[in-house]
Enzyme design. Structure first.
Site, short mmCIF file in Angstrom:
data_model
loop_
_atom_site.label_atom_id
_atom_site.label_comp_id
_atom_site.label_asym_id
_atom_site.label_seq_id
_atom_site.Cartn_x
_atom_site.Cartn_y
_atom_site.Cartn_z
N TYR A 15 -0.24 1.15 -3.36
CA TYR A 15 -1.51 0.27 -2.64
C TYR A 15 -2.54 0.93 -2.04
O TYR A 15 -3.48 0.45 -1.49
CB TYR A 15 -0.48 -0.56 -1.72
CG TYR A 15 0.13 0.20 -0.72
CD1 TYR A 15 -0.24 0.77 0.56
CD2 TYR A 15 1.53 0.12 -1.05
CE1 TYR A 15 0.33 1.33 1.34
CE2 TYR A 15 2.42 0.87 0.10
CZ TYR A 15 1.86 1.42 1.03
OH TYR A 15 2.67 2.25 2.17
N GLY A 16 -2.45 2.27 -2.04
CA GLY A 16 -3.36 3.04 -1.19
C GLY A 16 -3.93 4.48 -1.94
O GLY A 16 -4.56 4.17 -2.99
N LEU B 269 -2.80 6.20 -4.21
CA LEU B 269 -2.27 6.49 -5.30
C LEU B 269 -2.84 5.61 -6.55
O LEU B 269 -2.68 5.72 -7.72
CB LEU B 269 -0.67 6.26 -5.25
CG LEU B 269 0.11 7.61 -4.72
CD1 LEU B 269 1.69 7.10 -4.36
CD2 LEU B 269 0.17 8.64 -5.74
N GLU C 23 5.15 11.23 -0.01
CA GLU C 23 5.16 10.23 0.72
C GLU C 23 6.29 10.55 2.01
O GLU C 23 6.47 9.83 2.71
CB GLU C 23 5.69 8.90 0.12
CG GLU C 23 4.70 8.47 -1.00
CD GLU C 23 3.35 8.13 -0.50
OE1 GLU C 23 3.06 7.95 0.94
OE2 GLU C 23 2.51 7.48 -1.14
#
Length: 118
Positions: free
Chosen positions: A7-8, A10, A73
């Site tokens: 969602y970001g 990546l 992450e």
């Protein structure tokens, strides 16, 4: 093989997408349930609040790529990877890994779409 929902940074067009270049893109979609997205340079999705659906992309990845994503992450000490339901815009539902982090900043992204923050 595993399915991940990003969602970001990546997502396509962002700097960390290079980690997914050789992976199969499944589709764009959104979380079935509502969560909260915050951003402070990078996005955080919290499962402690229900604000909106989170928008992103689904990828099919092998174990090596999943390990590399976990390293990026900081799973499980910084972000925590959990399987949740993701729905494509055509209505197909996948059970996919999503990285959660309950860090709360002043920058709530009400839309749930990280590109709205930029």
């Amino acid at each position: 093989m595993e399915i991940v929902f990003v969602y970001g940074t990546l997502r396509q067009g962002y700097n960390n997408h290079k980690l997914l270049l050789n992976c199969e893109f499944i589709d764009a979609g959104r979380t079935v349930n509502n969560y909260a997205m915050y951003a402070n340079g990078i996005p955080y999705v919290s499962d402690n609040e229900q604000v909106s659906q989170i928008y992103g992309e689904l990828y099919l990845v092998n174990q090596r790529i999943l390990f590399n994503l976990d390293m990026l992450e900081g799973h499980p000490s910084w972000y925590k990877r959990k399987k949740i339901a993701i729905e494509t815009f055509e209505g197909k539902v996948y059970n996919a890994w999503l990285y959660f982090n309950n860090t709360k900043t002043e920058n709530l992204i009400v839309s749930g779409d990280y590109s709205d923050h930029l």
